[in-house]
Design a protein around this motif. Structure first.
Motif, PDB file in Angstrom:
ATOM      1  N   GLU A  46      32.576 -29.947   3.124  1.00 12.63           N
ATOM      2  CA  GLU A  46      33.101 -31.166   3.702  1.00 12.63           C
ATOM      3  C   GLU A  46      32.424 -31.474   5.026  1.00 12.63           C
ATOM      4  OE1 GLU A  46      37.681 -30.807   1.933  1.00 12.63           O
ATOM      5  OE2 GLU A  46      37.287 -30.628   4.080  1.00 12.63           O
ATOM      6  N   ARG A  47      32.413 -32.751   5.374  1.00 10.81           N
ATOM      7  CA  ARG A  47      31.897 -33.138   6.674  1.00 10.81           C
ATOM      8  C   ARG A  47      32.820 -32.590   7.759  1.00 10.81           C
ATOM      9  NH1 ARG A  47      29.956 -39.255   7.530  1.00 10.81           N
ATOM     10  NH2 ARG A  47      28.854 -38.565   5.642  1.00 10.81           N
ATOM     11  N   GLU A  48      32.231 -32.017   8.792  1.00 14.90           N
ATOM     12  CA  GLU A  48      33.007 -31.392   9.840  1.00 14.90           C
ATOM     13  C   GLU A  48      32.449 -31.762  11.202  1.00 14.90           C
ATOM     14  OE1 GLU A  48      32.653 -27.187   9.141  1.00 14.90           O
ATOM     15  OE2 GLU A  48      30.734 -27.066  10.191  1.00 14.90           O
ATOM     16  N   VAL A  49      33.320 -31.722  12.189  1.00 10.83           N
ATOM     17  CA  VAL A  49      32.903 -31.998  13.544  1.00 10.83           C
ATOM     18  C   VAL A  49      32.154 -30.798  14.102  1.00 10.83           C
ATOM     19  CG1 VAL A  49      35.049 -31.157  14.595  1.00 10.83           C
ATOM     20  CG2 VAL A  49      33.667 -32.884  15.780  1.00 10.83           C
ATOM     21  N   SER A  50      31.154 -31.067  14.933  1.00 15.37           N
ATOM     22  CA  SER A  50      30.477 -30.024  15.683  1.00 15.37           C
ATOM     23  C   SER A  50      30.798 -30.120  17.174  1.00 15.37           C
ATOM     24  CB  SER A  50      28.969 -30.093  15.475  1.00 15.37           C
ATOM     25  OG  SER A  50      28.618 -29.739  14.159  1.00 15.37           O
ATOM     26  N   SER A  51      30.701 -31.330  17.717  1.00 15.91           N
ATOM     27  CA  SER A  51      30.905 -31.528  19.139  1.00 15.91           C
ATOM     28  C   SER A  51      31.252 -32.976  19.411  1.00 15.91           C
ATOM     29  CB  SER A  51      29.648 -31.131  19.921  1.00 15.91           C
ATOM     30  OG  SER A  51      29.837 -31.284  21.313  1.00 15.91           O
ATOM     31  N   CYS A  52      31.991 -33.211  20.497  1.00 19.91           N
ATOM     32  CA  CYS A  52      32.343 -34.559  20.937  1.00 19.91           C
ATOM     33  C   CYS A  52      32.231 -34.640  22.453  1.00 19.91           C
ATOM     34  CB  CYS A  52      33.768 -34.938  20.540  1.00 19.91           C
ATOM     35  SG  CYS A  52      34.151 -34.795  18.787  1.00 19.91           S
ATOM     36  N   ILE A  53      31.955 -35.838  22.933  1.00 18.76           N
ATOM     37  CA  ILE A  53      31.961 -36.086  24.364  1.00 18.76           C
ATOM     38  C   ILE A  53      32.816 -37.321  24.602  1.00 18.76           C
ATOM     39  CG2 ILE A  53      29.814 -37.432  24.309  1.00 18.76           C
ATOM     40  CD1 ILE A  53      29.195 -36.115  27.083  1.00 18.76           C
ATOM     41  N   SER A  54      33.737 -37.229  25.549  1.00 15.13           N
ATOM     42  CA  SER A  54      34.723 -38.269  25.756  1.00 15.13           C
ATOM     43  C   SER A  54      34.170 -39.393  26.616  1.00 15.13           C
ATOM     44  CB  SER A  54      35.979 -37.686  26.401  1.00 15.13           C
ATOM     45  OG  SER A  54      35.723 -37.263  27.728  1.00 15.13           O
ATOM     46  N   SER A  55      34.957 -40.461  26.733  1.00  9.91           N
ATOM     47  CA  SER A  55      34.562 -41.595  27.557  1.00  9.91           C
ATOM     48  C   SER A  55      34.306 -41.160  28.989  1.00  9.91           C
ATOM     49  CB  SER A  55      35.636 -42.678  27.507  1.00  9.91           C
ATOM     50  OG  SER A  55      36.882 -42.178  27.962  1.00  9.91           O
ATOM     51  N   SER A  56      33.268 -41.735  29.576  1.00 13.06           N
ATOM     52  CA  SER A  56      32.842 -41.416  30.939  1.00 13.06           C
ATOM     53  C   SER A  56      32.478 -39.941  31.118  1.00 13.06           C
ATOM     54  CB  SER A  56      33.918 -41.819  31.954  1.00 13.06           C
ATOM     55  OG  SER A  56      34.210 -43.196  31.874  1.00 13.06           O
ATOM     56  N   ASP A  57      32.195 -39.245  30.034  1.00 17.68           N
ATOM     57  CA  ASP A  57      31.792 -37.831  30.055  1.00 17.68           C
ATOM     58  C   ASP A  57      32.836 -36.960  30.737  1.00 17.68           C
ATOM     59  OD1 ASP A  57      28.254 -38.540  30.702  1.00 17.68           O
ATOM     60  OD2 ASP A  57      29.536 -38.952  28.975  1.00 17.68           O
ATOM     61  N   ARG A  58      34.097 -37.310  30.595  1.00 22.66           N
ATOM     62  CA  ARG A  58      35.159 -36.555  31.259  1.00 22.66           C
ATOM     63  C   ARG A  58      35.371 -35.173  30.655  1.00 22.66           C
ATOM     64  NH1 ARG A  58      39.793 -41.273  32.038  1.00 22.66           N
ATOM     65  NH2 ARG A  58      38.596 -42.562  33.509  1.00 22.66           N
ATOM     66  N   SER A  59      35.101 -35.015  29.375  1.00 23.28           N
ATOM     67  CA  SER A  59      35.316 -33.732  28.727  1.00 23.28           C
ATOM     68  C   SER A  59      34.428 -33.622  27.502  1.00 23.28           C
ATOM     69  CB  SER A  59      36.786 -33.538  28.342  1.00 23.28           C
ATOM     70  OG  SER A  59      37.184 -34.509  27.394  1.00 23.28           O
ATOM     71  N   THR A  60      34.243 -32.397  27.046  1.00 20.11           N
ATOM     72  CA  THR A  60      33.495 -32.124  25.829  1.00 20.11           C
ATOM     73  C   THR A  60      34.305 -31.213  24.930  1.00 20.11           C
ATOM     74  OG1 THR A  60      32.335 -30.283  26.900  1.00 20.11           O
ATOM     75  CG2 THR A  60      31.250 -32.430  26.924  1.00 20.11           C
ATOM     76  N   PHE A  61      33.981 -31.241  23.654  1.00 21.80           N
ATOM     77  CA  PHE A  61      34.667 -30.432  22.668  1.00 21.80           C
ATOM     78  C   PHE A  61      33.639 -29.797  21.749  1.00 21.80           C
ATOM     79  CE2 PHE A  61      36.160 -30.073  18.302  1.00 21.80           C
ATOM     80  CZ  PHE A  61      37.262 -29.244  18.452  1.00 21.80           C
ATOM     81  N   TYR A  62      33.869 -28.521  21.413  1.00 24.88           N
ATOM     82  CA  TYR A  62      33.017 -27.796  20.481  1.00 24.88           C
ATOM     83  C   TYR A  62      33.887 -27.020  19.513  1.00 24.88           C
ATOM     84  CZ  TYR A  62      29.502 -28.588  24.117  1.00 24.88           C
ATOM     85  OH  TYR A  62      28.673 -29.152  25.056  1.00 24.88           O
TER      86      TYR A  62
END
Length: 124
Positions: A46-62
């Motif tokens: 299945e398609r899966e998330v690897s990483s995200c970056i929030s608006s204004s680069d306030r936070s990241t997710f891995y």
């Protein structure tokens, strides 16, 4: 409308590195109110998330399977988001997609705008 174009994929040996780029266009996009996510889909998975970056680069997710190896960053002037991938393994082989939305999310269904993806192949 927001348009995204992923690039930078290719063939790399295990343990090597690649940097993916997501070029963003369209007057409807603004880093101040949009989130960018990198997703991947391997054959048979299945398609899966690897990483995200929030608006204004306030936070990241891995996700746990890329944390410590992948780094997401952005260049607002170039309207580009990057995914630096280090210590690659064959399990990282997949088509990588970048996506955008106004609200933060970690599932593909939460993103409205998608690029066509770029293929990353890691050989052993």
């Amino acid at each position: 409308e927001v348009q995204l174009q992923a690039s930078g994929g290719g063939l790399v040996q295990a343990g090597g590195s690649l940097r993916l780029s997501c070029q963003i266009s369209g007057s409807g996009f603004n880093f101040d109110d949009h989130v960018i996510g990198w997703f991947r889909q391997a054959p048979g998975k299945e398609r899966e998330v690897s990483s995200c970056i929030s608006s204004s680069d306030r936070s990241t997710f891995y996700t746990d399977n890329v944390k410590g190896r992948f780094t997401i960053s952005s260049d607002h002037a170039k309207r580009t988001v990057y995914l630096q991938m280090n210590s690659l393994t064959p399990d990282d082989t997949a088509v990588y997609y970048c996506a955008a939305d106004r609200s933060f999310g970690v599932t593909p269904g939460e993103y409205h705008y998608w690029g066509q993806g770029t293929l990353v192949t890691v050989s052993s």
